[in-house]
Design an enzyme around this catalytic site. Sequence first.
Site, PDB file in Angstrom:
ATOM      1  CG  ASP A 143      -2.315   0.607   0.836  1.00 48.00           C
ATOM      2  OD1 ASP A 143      -2.316   1.793   0.467  1.00 48.00           O
ATOM      3  OD2 ASP A 143      -3.349  -0.075   0.915  1.00 48.00           O
TER       4      ASP A 143
ATOM      5  CG  HIS B  49      -4.675   1.849  -2.035  1.00 45.43           C
ATOM      6  ND1 HIS B  49      -4.764   2.385  -0.770  1.00 45.43           N
ATOM      7  CD2 HIS B  49      -5.933   1.835  -2.519  1.00 45.43           C
ATOM      8  CE1 HIS B  49      -6.023   2.669  -0.496  1.00 45.43           C
ATOM      9  NE2 HIS B  49      -6.752   2.350  -1.552  1.00 45.43           N
TER      10      HIS B  49
ATOM     11  CD  GLU C  46     -10.438   3.300  -0.850  1.00 45.07           C
ATOM     12  OE1 GLU C  46     -11.336   3.704  -0.102  1.00 45.07           O
ATOM     13  OE2 GLU C  46      -9.311   2.943  -0.429  1.00 45.07           O
TER      14      GLU C  46
ATOM     15  CB  THR D 179      -3.619  -2.145  10.247  1.00 41.13           C
ATOM     16  OG1 THR D 179      -2.740  -2.055   9.123  1.00 41.13           O
ATOM     17  CG2 THR D 179      -4.115  -3.569  10.405  1.00 41.13           C
TER      18      THR D 179
END
Length: 638
Positions: free
Chosen positions: A203, A277, A354, A492
């Site tokens: 990411d 990402h 996204e 997270t």
Amino acid sequence: MKKLSLAFSCCLVSLLSFGQATKTTLAIIPEPVSITTKPGQFVLPKNITIQAGTSAEMVNVTSYLKTKLATATGALVTVKSKFAVPATIKLLLSTKTDTVLGKEGYELWVGVKGIVIRANEPAGLFYGVQTLMQLFPKEIEGAEVSHIKWTAPCVQITDYPRFAWRGLMFDVSRHFFTKEEVKQYIDQMVRYKFNLLHMHLTDDEGWRIEIKSLPKLTTVGAYNVKKVGEFGSFSPPAPDEPRTYGGYYTQDDIRELVQYGKAHFLNIMPEVDVPGHSLAAVASYPELSCTPGAENYKTRSGEHMMDFGAGGIKALVDNTLNPASEKTYDFLDKVLTEVAQLFPFGYIHMGGDECAKNFWEQSADVKALMAKENLKTMEEVQSYFEKRLEKIVESKGKKFMGWDEIIEGGLGPKAAVMSWRGIKGGITASKLGHEVVMSPTTFAYLDYMQSDRVMEPHVYATLRLSKSYQFNPVPDSADAKLILGGQANLWTEQVFTFRQAEYMTWPRGFAIAESVWSPNEKKNWNTFYPKVEKHFARLNEAEVKYAPSMYDPDFKPKMAVDSIMSVELMNEIPDLTIYYSFDNSYPDRFYPKYTAPLEVPKDATQLRVITYRGKEPIGRMITMPVAELKRRLGKGGE
Ligand code: ACM
């Protein structure tokens, strides 16, 4: 005669009431397909013999069982190959396939004299063992010997999963979690019969898997600046702040994890999240970007970087791969060559969620690609990228999976879809003939807050346990045969430690486990939450953290016409009493009891509440600022 019949009827009564008692104390999660309780109980002897076959897979089951029993009971546990008599626990593989049980089902008999588990495959025996562990006292989960009477109620259980795909996703990119922590996560998952760990390995914040042909992905891309507080609004890192926070798994680490999963009948699915990402990849290899100046990019350290406004997703830094450059596809080919060799699981998840398009819109490369390929929209550009990627994944002998955004510009021929923005995408994809895994935010997002926002690290949404429990991976309108199953996702960003990862996962993981294993008609909130409480005690033994949020009420403020605010409190579970104060002191059960919406006194600054069960405080002390209630009214928000 009279005496005899009295003795007989006493015995009958006690047998019946015992049967009754065992019925009410069983607390198996996920709920099995069928349980028949029998009178009596089995008592583990000091010397335990396990009878089982000796294939490598069987050894995985027997060594697991042996370790659990020996650790908690201190018994001498001996494993004997087939036909050893007498045996305390027999693990039998069916000689003829039982079509009802399938690959992962089992039958478990606990009798006064011994225990038998039967299955078609060692995986089924492993799940039978998990159920058996839940029949023993909670101390079976401890790391030390407990000197208690080791009994299990006599039962007969037939059980098999509703879905073959029963997953949890663990984001090890936003914060890095060590190999040992991932193993602990697997340990916790398999107790609840999950069989798939989806690792979100890349990411913006970190690239977590060694790719030998692209070393900068981990020398550069695996580290950022350590920040503490609320992720997403950290101060931008200064140039001199050390970029030493993070880490990655070497290829040996990955092999070890895959092997560990296999020994626990669990697959690991890797996710490489592209084309969005991808800042860690771009910071490592700036030539992957379509934006000038990318050589100055750094991995993200939790500073504000994305806008999710009404006008769509905008990145403030270009965290995408250039879909118009052959360098991107060469890069992905190299990555996938190594990833495919490391993970035996059949699917590779390639993200696709996204993806901000605002830098693509500015890019001459992307404009040229659109003209050449006759692509009309940015979604079609992403679809072009995904279809090429699907071919690369397939060239490595794997199936391609992506988040539901990959539907938008047109799905590739065999793409499997993981539906996260609700179940809509999953329904659409299944109707188009594509495989689907359901993991909707509405039921299965473990990063969401579990209680009122004053009690939890702030995330933009809340998902209560009772709502998670309503997860049904096959909505009526989907093509059921294409729904592989379901999973929950632990992102997270706000999870800085493994203890917090546990807290976010349990007990919602129980709700998901039951949603993907148990027959839908067996699910019942009123029988589930008492089981959750019993499993809290088991997690205490195992020293696993969990959220006690189901004991926290919801707060619903209302403004009356005369501008007096009132607040309604709602408990998630029915048998609790709430006590409260407005005078800033800490309430206990001698304080006023909540019975109806409370009028907030004009000058009060905070409402404090605590829940009790009878005389026992059970919930956390919650302090709700009156200003926060007013803010919610103003916004009408949660
Ligand atoms: C996602 O939650 N962005 C898949």
